[in-house]
Design a protein around this motif. Structure first.
Motif, PDB file in Angstrom:
ATOM      1  N   ALA A  83       0.829  -1.214   0.000  1.00  0.00           N
ATOM      2  CA  ALA A  83       0.000   0.000   0.000  1.00  0.00           C
ATOM      3  C   ALA A  83       0.863   1.264   0.000  1.00  0.00           C
ATOM      4  N   LEU A  84       1.896   1.285   0.829  1.00  0.00           N
ATOM      5  CA  LEU A  84       2.795   2.448   0.861  1.00  0.00           C
ATOM      6  C   LEU A  84       3.511   2.619  -0.476  1.00  0.00           C
ATOM      7  N   ALA A  85       3.993   1.523  -1.024  1.00  0.00           N
ATOM      8  CA  ALA A  85       4.660   1.594  -2.332  1.00  0.00           C
ATOM      9  C   ALA A  85       3.673   1.997  -3.411  1.00  0.00           C
ATOM     10  N   GLY A  86       2.450   1.518  -3.324  1.00  0.00           N
ATOM     11  CA  GLY A  86       1.418   1.889  -4.301  1.00  0.00           C
ATOM     12  C   GLY A  86       1.137   3.378  -4.276  1.00  0.00           C
ATOM     13  N   GLY A  87       1.120   3.962  -3.087  1.00  0.00           N
ATOM     14  CA  GLY A  87       0.942   5.411  -2.985  1.00  0.00           C
ATOM     15  C   GLY A  87       2.082   6.166  -3.642  1.00  0.00           C
ATOM     16  N   LEU A  88       3.306   5.680  -3.442  1.00  0.00           N
ATOM     17  CA  LEU A  88       4.463   6.312  -4.072  1.00  0.00           C
ATOM     18  C   LEU A  88       4.434   6.158  -5.599  1.00  0.00           C
ATOM     19  N   VAL A  89       4.045   4.985  -6.064  1.00  0.00           N
ATOM     20  CA  VAL A  89       3.951   4.757  -7.514  1.00  0.00           C
ATOM     21  C   VAL A  89       2.883   5.666  -8.117  1.00  0.00           C
ATOM     22  N   ALA A  90       1.726   5.746  -7.471  1.00  0.00           N
ATOM     23  CA  ALA A  90       0.643   6.605  -7.975  1.00  0.00           C
ATOM     24  C   ALA A  90       1.063   8.079  -7.968  1.00  0.00           C
ATOM     25  N   ALA A  91       1.728   8.503  -6.902  1.00  0.00           N
ATOM     26  CA  ALA A  91       2.196   9.893  -6.830  1.00  0.00           C
ATOM     27  C   ALA A  91       3.216  10.169  -7.931  1.00  0.00           C
ATOM     28  N   THR A  92       4.090   9.217  -8.167  1.00  0.00           N
ATOM     29  CA  THR A  92       5.076   9.367  -9.241  1.00  0.00           C
ATOM     30  C   THR A  92       4.385   9.488 -10.592  1.00  0.00           C
ATOM     31  N   MET A  93       3.367   8.671 -10.818  1.00  0.00           N
ATOM     32  CA  MET A  93       2.627   8.734 -12.083  1.00  0.00           C
ATOM     33  C   MET A  93       1.947  10.088 -12.240  1.00  0.00           C
ATOM     34  N   LEU A  94       1.405  10.629 -11.156  1.00  0.00           N
ATOM     35  CA  LEU A  94       0.774  11.951 -11.225  1.00  0.00           C
ATOM     36  C   LEU A  94       1.794  13.044 -11.556  1.00  0.00           C
ATOM     37  N   VAL A  95       2.968  12.957 -10.945  1.00  0.00           N
ATOM     38  CA  VAL A  95       4.012  13.941 -11.225  1.00  0.00           C
ATOM     39  C   VAL A  95       4.438  13.838 -12.686  1.00  0.00           C
ATOM     40  N   LEU A  96       4.632  12.621 -13.173  1.00  0.00           N
ATOM     41  CA  LEU A  96       5.019  12.438 -14.576  1.00  0.00           C
ATOM     42  C   LEU A  96       3.939  12.955 -15.521  1.00  0.00           C
ATOM     43  N   ARG A  97       2.690  12.728 -15.156  1.00  0.00           N
ATOM     44  CA  ARG A  97       1.585  13.210 -15.986  1.00  0.00           C
ATOM     45  C   ARG A  97       1.566  14.734 -16.007  1.00  0.00           C
ATOM     46  N   LYS A  98       1.771  15.332 -14.854  1.00  0.00           N
ATOM     47  CA  LYS A  98       1.767  16.787 -14.746  1.00  0.00           C
ATOM     48  C   LYS A  98       2.924  17.386 -15.539  1.00  0.00           C
ATOM     49  N   LYS A  99       4.086  16.720 -15.476  1.00  0.00           N
ATOM     50  CA  LYS A  99       5.270  17.207 -16.169  1.00  0.00           C
ATOM     51  C   LYS A  99       5.092  17.210 -17.685  1.00  0.00           C
ATOM     52  N   SER A 100       4.460  16.185 -18.173  1.00  0.00           N
ATOM     53  CA  SER A 100       4.344  16.062 -19.623  1.00  0.00           C
ATOM     54  C   SER A 100       2.926  15.653 -19.996  1.00  0.00           C
ATOM     55  N   GLN A 101       2.079  16.609 -20.221  1.00  0.00           N
ATOM     56  CA  GLN A 101       0.691  16.331 -20.579  1.00  0.00           C
ATOM     57  C   GLN A 101       0.579  15.691 -21.962  1.00  0.00           C
ATOM     58  N   ASN A 102       1.641  15.689 -22.729  1.00  0.00           N
ATOM     59  CA  ASN A 102       1.607  15.123 -24.073  1.00  0.00           C
ATOM     60  C   ASN A 102       2.014  13.661 -24.119  1.00  0.00           C
ATOM     61  N   THR A 103       2.429  13.103 -22.999  1.00  0.00           N
ATOM     62  CA  THR A 103       2.871  11.718 -22.980  1.00  0.00           C
ATOM     63  C   THR A 103       1.715  10.817 -22.577  1.00  0.00           C
ATOM     64  N   PRO A 104       1.328   9.875 -23.435  1.00  0.00           N
ATOM     65  CA  PRO A 104       0.262   8.944 -23.068  1.00  0.00           C
ATOM     66  C   PRO A 104       0.711   8.026 -21.938  1.00  0.00           C
TER      67      PRO A 104
END
Length: 180
Positions: free
Chosen positions: A101-122
């Protein structure tokens, strides 16, 4: 010999995590191999009270299958989590679930940061577009997906490494004990 089983499990978990990162899919053979590997370990006596491990596996499988049927989780995750809980059993279930669960939160947060950084990346398996939005001609919305096998692998790795750390006097979770 238990160390060999643990090494094989870690390799399988890494395989699942890498494959999920690349494709957002977990091959069925990975959870199947994890479950099949349990049989010789139990028969050789490396899994004490293996029947309680089977009970935990059955309960967790019922929960994850329901979550999959309701669309709350992917099918690969719904198979990989119970496969690992088969090995964790009741002794390590809490440690595995907490670390996952803790790792899942970190993975999800990382995905959100990556999404925010590059809105053009699927981010999703659909090329980052909502299939319904793409069909009706409206602007395609991003459908982010989380490679949760990474979190499952981290959770599994934490409880698999615990017996090794205990041998050196380090304890990740004081209540757990020594090994599978």
């Amino acid at each position: 010999m238990l160390v060999i089983f643990n090494i094989i499990l870690v390799v399988l978990l890494i395989w699942a995590a890498v494959h999920d990162l690349r494709t957002r899919l977990i091959p069925n053979r990975i959870p199947a191999l994890i479950v099949l590997l349990f049989l010789p370990a139990a028969l050789l006596g490396y899994v004490p009270q293996w029947s309680t491990h089977l009970l935990v596996f059955g309960i967790v499988f019922a929960i994850t299958a329901t979550a999959f049927a309701l669309g709350w989780m992917g099918g690969g995750d719904a198979k990989l989590i119970p496969a690992i809980t088969l090995w964790a059993g009741p002794q390590h279930l809490v440690l595995f679930l907490l670390a996952m669960a803790l790792a899942g939160g970190l993975v999800a947060a990382t995905m959100l940061v990556l999404r925010k950084k590059s809105q053009n990346t699927p981010l999703g398996p659909t090329g980052g577009q909502d299939p319904a939005a793409a069909q009706d001609g409206s602007a395609a919305a991003y459908t982010p997906s989380v490679p949760y096998a990474v979190a499952i692998a981290i959770g599994g790795g934490v409880f698999l490494i615990q017996p090794v750390l205990n041998a050196f006097g380090a304890v990740l979770w004081p209540v757990i004990g020594n090994g599978v």
